[in-house]
Write a protein that holds these residues in place. Structure first.
Motif, PDB file in Angstrom:
ATOM      1  N   GLN A 185     -29.471  48.137 -63.396  1.00  0.00           N
ATOM      2  CA  GLN A 185     -28.557  47.455 -64.308  1.00  0.00           C
ATOM      3  C   GLN A 185     -28.610  45.930 -64.188  1.00  0.00           C
ATOM      4  OE1 GLN A 185     -26.384  49.116 -66.541  1.00  0.00           O
ATOM      5  NE2 GLN A 185     -27.789  50.746 -65.994  1.00  0.00           N
TER       6      GLN A 185
ATOM      7  N   CYS B 217     -34.394  44.945 -67.230  1.00  0.00           N
ATOM      8  CA  CYS B 217     -32.968  45.304 -67.153  1.00  0.00           C
ATOM      9  C   CYS B 217     -32.121  44.567 -68.180  1.00  0.00           C
ATOM     10  CB  CYS B 217     -32.436  45.049 -65.748  1.00  0.00           C
ATOM     11  SG  CYS B 217     -33.258  46.044 -64.500  1.00  0.00           S
ATOM     12  N   GLY B 218     -32.748  44.040 -69.200  1.00  0.00           N
ATOM     13  CA  GLY B 218     -32.006  43.360 -70.249  1.00  0.00           C
ATOM     14  C   GLY B 218     -31.958  41.855 -70.067  1.00  0.00           C
ATOM     15  N   THR B 219     -31.232  41.239 -70.973  1.00  0.00           N
ATOM     16  CA  THR B 219     -31.078  39.781 -70.940  1.00  0.00           C
ATOM     17  C   THR B 219     -30.121  39.372 -69.822  1.00  0.00           C
ATOM     18  OG1 THR B 219     -29.171  39.773 -72.415  1.00  0.00           O
ATOM     19  CG2 THR B 219     -31.368  39.687 -73.452  1.00  0.00           C
ATOM     20  N   ARG B 220     -30.082  38.089 -69.554  1.00  0.00           N
ATOM     21  CA  ARG B 220     -29.150  37.593 -68.545  1.00  0.00           C
ATOM     22  C   ARG B 220     -27.715  37.943 -68.933  1.00  0.00           C
ATOM     23  NH1 ARG B 220     -29.156  31.432 -67.591  1.00  0.00           N
ATOM     24  NH2 ARG B 220     -27.278  31.353 -68.807  1.00  0.00           N
ATOM     25  N   THR B 221     -27.389  37.832 -70.207  1.00  0.00           N
ATOM     26  CA  THR B 221     -26.042  38.160 -70.690  1.00  0.00           C
ATOM     27  C   THR B 221     -25.736  39.638 -70.449  1.00  0.00           C
ATOM     28  OG1 THR B 221     -26.133  36.427 -72.362  1.00  0.00           O
ATOM     29  CG2 THR B 221     -24.528  38.198 -72.707  1.00  0.00           C
ATOM     30  N   GLN B 222     -26.683  40.515 -70.743  1.00  0.00           N
ATOM     31  CA  GLN B 222     -26.470  41.947 -70.535  1.00  0.00           C
ATOM     32  C   GLN B 222     -26.268  42.269 -69.055  1.00  0.00           C
ATOM     33  OE1 GLN B 222     -30.133  43.071 -72.461  1.00  0.00           O
ATOM     34  NE2 GLN B 222     -29.021  44.024 -74.175  1.00  0.00           N
ATOM     35  N   ARG B 223     -27.061  41.646 -68.206  1.00  0.00           N
ATOM     36  CA  ARG B 223     -26.933  41.899 -66.771  1.00  0.00           C
ATOM     37  C   ARG B 223     -25.612  41.356 -66.233  1.00  0.00           C
ATOM     38  NH1 ARG B 223     -31.943  39.476 -64.312  1.00  0.00           N
ATOM     39  NH2 ARG B 223     -32.044  38.245 -66.194  1.00  0.00           N
ATOM     40  N   THR B 224     -25.180  40.207 -66.740  1.00  0.00           N
ATOM     41  CA  THR B 224     -23.880  39.649 -66.354  1.00  0.00           C
ATOM     42  C   THR B 224     -22.759  40.598 -66.766  1.00  0.00           C
ATOM     43  OG1 THR B 224     -24.710  37.394 -66.571  1.00  0.00           O
ATOM     44  CG2 THR B 224     -22.322  37.677 -66.648  1.00  0.00           C
ATOM     45  N   GLU B 225     -22.843  41.124 -67.970  1.00  0.00           N
ATOM     46  CA  GLU B 225     -21.830  42.066 -68.453  1.00  0.00           C
ATOM     47  C   GLU B 225     -21.813  43.342 -67.613  1.00  0.00           C
ATOM     48  OE1 GLU B 225     -22.791  42.557 -72.588  1.00  0.00           O
ATOM     49  OE2 GLU B 225     -21.928  40.608 -73.130  1.00  0.00           O
ATOM     50  N   ASN B 226     -22.981  43.818 -67.208  1.00  0.00           N
ATOM     51  CA  ASN B 226     -23.048  45.017 -66.368  1.00  0.00           C
ATOM     52  C   ASN B 226     -22.321  44.792 -65.043  1.00  0.00           C
ATOM     53  OD1 ASN B 226     -24.534  46.420 -68.268  1.00  0.00           O
ATOM     54  ND2 ASN B 226     -26.501  45.932 -67.333  1.00  0.00           N
TER      55      ASN B 226
ATOM     56  N   LYS C  31     -18.460  44.578 -65.711  1.00  0.00           N
ATOM     57  CA  LYS C  31     -17.883  45.910 -65.941  1.00  0.00           C
ATOM     58  C   LYS C  31     -17.713  46.664 -64.629  1.00  0.00           C
ATOM     59  CE  LYS C  31     -19.814  46.493 -70.551  1.00  0.00           C
ATOM     60  NZ  LYS C  31     -20.847  47.190 -71.334  1.00  0.00           N
TER      61      LYS C  31
END
Length: 84
Positions: A12, A18-27, A30
């Motif tokens: 994650q 594992c996605g963009t920096r924003t996606q990883r920050t959101e993971n 959460k």
């Protein structure tokens, strides 16, 4: 005692696939939102060529970076993700 430590799965938050920096920050956000009182989180992170461990204590607003090759402070993408 069982709930003292929780993990954020590397798939994650890792640097590769594992996605963009924003996606990883959101993971991370959460997962930290599920924290129980006194719980710390282990975040194993792979920068693409090296593993490090970040330990987050949300109750005390503290972050520890552990690196076997003794780099001083993480830089680049991972430092920004954890800070956000």
């Amino acid at each position: 005692m069982v709930d003292m430590v929780a993990f954020v799965h590397p798939s994650q938050i890792g640097a590769v696939g594992c996605g963009t920096r924003t996606q990883r920050t959101e993971n991370i956000a959460k997962r930290l939102a599920t924290a129980k009182p006194g719980q710390v989180f282990m975040l194993p992170y792979n920068s693409g060529d090296h593993w490090t461990l970040t330990v987050v204590d949300p109750d005390n607003d503290t972050v520890y970076f552990m690196d076997s090759v003794r780099r001083r402070i993480p830089c680049g993408d991972w430092a920004k993700i954890v800070k956000e």
